[in-house]
Enzyme design. Sequence first.
Site, PDB file in Angstrom:
ATOM      1  N   PHE B 114      38.310  40.315  29.591  1.00  0.00           N
ATOM      2  CA  PHE B 114      38.457  39.574  30.836  1.00  0.00           C
ATOM      3  C   PHE B 114      38.098  38.114  30.607  1.00  0.00           C
ATOM      4  CE2 PHE B 114      38.856  40.447  35.503  1.00  0.00           C
ATOM      5  CZ  PHE B 114      39.821  41.420  35.393  1.00  0.00           C
ATOM      6  N   GLN B 227      37.096  29.661  44.962  1.00  0.00           N
ATOM      7  CA  GLN B 227      37.838  30.035  43.757  1.00  0.00           C
ATOM      8  C   GLN B 227      39.336  30.145  44.028  1.00  0.00           C
ATOM      9  OE1 GLN B 227      37.214  34.013  41.544  1.00  0.00           O
ATOM     10  NE2 GLN B 227      36.621  32.390  40.129  1.00  0.00           N
ATOM     11  N   HIS B 229      42.491  31.567  42.335  1.00  0.00           N
ATOM     12  CA  HIS B 229      42.843  32.523  41.273  1.00  0.00           C
ATOM     13  C   HIS B 229      44.130  32.056  40.610  1.00  0.00           C
ATOM     14  CE1 HIS B 229      43.919  36.252  39.257  1.00  0.00           C
ATOM     15  NE2 HIS B 229      42.722  36.723  39.532  1.00  0.00           N
ATOM     16  N   LEU B 239      47.742  38.900  45.207  1.00  0.00           N
ATOM     17  CA  LEU B 239      47.041  38.796  43.923  1.00  0.00           C
ATOM     18  C   LEU B 239      47.687  39.638  42.824  1.00  0.00           C
ATOM     19  CD1 LEU B 239      44.377  38.022  42.350  1.00  0.00           C
ATOM     20  CD2 LEU B 239      43.441  40.156  43.217  1.00  0.00           C
ATOM     21  N   GLU B 242      43.694  39.498  36.967  1.00  0.00           N
ATOM     22  CA  GLU B 242      43.385  38.909  35.664  1.00  0.00           C
ATOM     23  C   GLU B 242      43.520  39.945  34.548  1.00  0.00           C
ATOM     24  OE1 GLU B 242      40.137  36.112  35.781  1.00  0.00           O
ATOM     25  OE2 GLU B 242      39.208  37.086  34.072  1.00  0.00           O
ATOM     26  N   ARG B 273      38.415  30.998  35.424  1.00  0.00           N
ATOM     27  CA  ARG B 273      39.492  30.881  36.407  1.00  0.00           C
ATOM     28  C   ARG B 273      39.745  29.452  36.880  1.00  0.00           C
ATOM     29  NH1 ARG B 273      38.472  36.362  40.045  1.00  0.00           N
ATOM     30  NH2 ARG B 273      39.350  37.775  38.491  1.00  0.00           N
ATOM     31  N   HIS B 337      41.133  32.582  46.592  1.00  0.00           N
ATOM     32  CA  HIS B 337      40.863  33.975  46.276  1.00  0.00           C
ATOM     33  C   HIS B 337      39.455  34.446  46.632  1.00  0.00           C
ATOM     34  CE1 HIS B 337      41.034  37.737  44.131  1.00  0.00           C
ATOM     35  NE2 HIS B 337      40.112  37.383  43.257  1.00  0.00           N
ATOM     36  N   ARG B 372      33.136  31.906  39.624  1.00  0.00           N
ATOM     37  CA  ARG B 372      32.808  33.293  39.316  1.00  0.00           C
ATOM     38  C   ARG B 372      33.708  33.813  38.199  1.00  0.00           C
ATOM     39  NH1 ARG B 372      35.116  38.013  40.658  1.00  0.00           N
ATOM     40  NH2 ARG B 372      36.459  37.174  42.278  1.00  0.00           N
TER      41      ARG B 372
END
Lengths: 319, 560
Positions: B114, B227, B229, B239, B242, B273, B337, B372
């Site tokens: 990730f 954030q 995304h 969405l 990721e 991100r 996001h 984050r």
Amino acid sequence: MIVDLKIKRFDPSDSGGKTWWQEYSVDIHKDSTVLDALIQVREYEDTSLALRCACRASICGSCGMRVNGNAKLVCKTRVVEVAPDGEQIIVEPMGNQHVVKDLVISLDTFFDQIKRIKPYVQPDESPESGEYIASNESMENLLTSMNCIMCGVCVSDCTVLEVDSNFIGPAALAKAWRFVEDPRDSKKESRLSELNNEDGGIWDCTRCMKCVEVCPKGVSPMDRIMELRESAIESGNKNTPGYHHTESFYNSVKKHGRLDETRLAVDSAGITNVTRLLDLAPVGMKAMIKGKLPPILPHKSEDHKNVKKLYNKVEGEEK
Amino acid sequence: MYEHDVLIIGGGLAGLRAGIEVTRHGVDVAVISKVHPVRSHSNAAQGGINAPLTDRGDEWEGHAYDTIKGSDFLADQDAVEIMSSEAGDAVIELERMGVIFSRGEDGRLGTRAFGGQKVARTFFVGAITGSALLHVLYEQSIKLGLGVYEEWFVTKLIMEDGVCRGVVAYDIKSGKLHTIKAKAVIMASGGSGRVFEPSTNALICTGDGLALAYRAGAPLMDMEMIQYHPTTLARTGILLSEAARGEGAYLLNSKGERFMEKYAPDYMELASRDVVSRSEQIEIDEGRGIDGNVHLDLRHLGRDYIEQRLGYLEEVSQEFLGISMAEEPVPVRPGMHYIMGGIKTDYNGATIVPGLYAAGECANVSVHGANRLGANSLLDTVVFGRRSAIHALEYIKSVESASKSEVDLKSEQVRLQSILDRPKGESIAKVREDMAVGMTKGIGVWRDQSSMEGALENLNNVKTRVPNVSVEDKGKVFNTNLLSALELEFMVDNAEAIVHGALMRKESRGAHFRTDMPERDDENWLKHTLVYKDDNSNTGVRTETSPVKITQWEPVKRVY
């Protein structure tokens, strides 16, 4: 693009409740979903329209409704799919569940069914440390059921629930399958025996396929129910009309190459179950009067030898 | 009047985890949620949950550092240390509760890569991890008999002598207001994505809990940290996890180049991100986009692999774009996001308001700081959901039962009735849209003084319109029209804190990237922004800063 909607409304505040149809037209993007259209109505045409919706991405399960007669998640139903030539789209609340207002149904029926199957893993004992060791295949297998988002679409269109509100229902049984199959669960036998014996359990499904057809997440509840039946029989549950029915069906076709319907009815009830057999008598009488009574003694199919060969082949392969 | 020892607002992962903890201790508790728990937005987390499992050679310090670096050094390091060191147990516990995590060849839990981390330590269930976790916690809540006020909407926190003593809540199905008293209240009500348009967030993410706490005197912290995304679908803003990049997907510009080579040569598509979103936006702004998007290319992964590991993404792509990821690249762009900011809490979930705790997206512990990491939000919910419950249990030992006063109930009845009684006025949806479009424009991937002032001006305009919106539905049962009026007021409070937080911070850090001040300024701005509601001030707010807790990692330049 103009979309025409015809929505079934219900206002519970009117004494005893009032139901009516209301038509709307909204202008939306050509790739919009039915949910987009409904939101457009609710926000700009008629703010009293009640519906549930949240994620808009087919993962929260809020927006189950009937569109042109079939239950769907409206967030993953594009307008062009259901009205390719600009036809009016008919939207109703889901079936088999009590309507609260407009397109909102009570969740009680659905979640009461879920709670009946003890919907949680019941392990015998935990490993001393770390996770349970299990093959990836055995876990991935469970994803079929884990994909269920509890939208209630299968319950809405279940043809058994339509006539028997005591049926545990497709969603809850698919969830029961997940625990029966979970290698961590220690209650497989008792779960199967309960699902087998319980009034409204696995044998009440009529295999109409409707839940498989409407499920938006590929859970195929009916297939899970059939697997539960197999597992129940394999683990020795052979005391139900459902099992006797299956067994009789199997033996009858094997022997005669066709179904012996009289025998099937008697076997399903149980040859020694006098009460049940007496229950069948009026049905038999009526059938006889209408000339619909199957022959008392079975006729063999001309091809019954070939049918038997097929049986032997399949049974041989299974061994 | 109802009464509980502990009342939890929100039935998502943080709320259910807290509820399970309190139930295990045999203490009277209830969850209250405006939607049924399994409808909560925790569902939408797709990719996974991070955990450094020390018994397989990972080190929690590694995860902690990646998190802190990801946060652009704004996270409080003591809180991150707790999250990282408790992560392993949290994931194992979820597995034992029944989560069907993907496994490796050896039958133990498997991982995927990730963003922002070199170690693959993200545990997952296909691309439905949040949903799988939520449903299993719901199963546990049934097992333990955790009570839920389903489809009840909290309109106000009850404050007595500066202490939080329960809520006034609206039963959506009956249209009646009720008092629910409690010795402690845990806010676990999720984020406020609907303050922006577009957003990946569900329509229910209206920042109710943040606004309730803000009105009760709790400060909202680092609210400017929004954030964006990197991979949201064109037009709808839905969405795409990721996990796609975690499994090896490329980001391509109109020339077919993997442009992340220029911006993050070491981490490529798996930089954090904020970095990836800005890189995409540069490509788009400089003319190398494709109709305002870039391409997410998974074709080289093959259909079988995509369907096995990213099945839900393929479903979304097929349903909403009519594109199979195995055959075509998918157009994506940065989209709002997640909100890193939230109700300021300590690492036990306590806010500065006695009796009020917060956990999950509505809280700011702070473990996410200015950005984050993907798969840290699920971890945040279960670790701090549990901790807030444990500390609320400790707190209530010395608290007596609340008073029987219903004064707040009466004032809320009057307030709601006055909203219903308004003459026909503006459309709620239109006012929200104007606010949200203005917020995205002013507080976007890029921002500067003038864009933020524009957002403030827009918001001030919106505020004058909010008291004039009308509720045409006068019915009692399932009156979503009235709810949307209340939600609009909550969203405006969130927007206010976001704009003021953003205007305070005179630097660029993480998600807060100011084109007029592009550098991070540790000397002056290694600190949190705090916004308090203050009706006596001209601006309606009072602002403060507070220091960032540094334990063992001094801030360094952030390079991916």
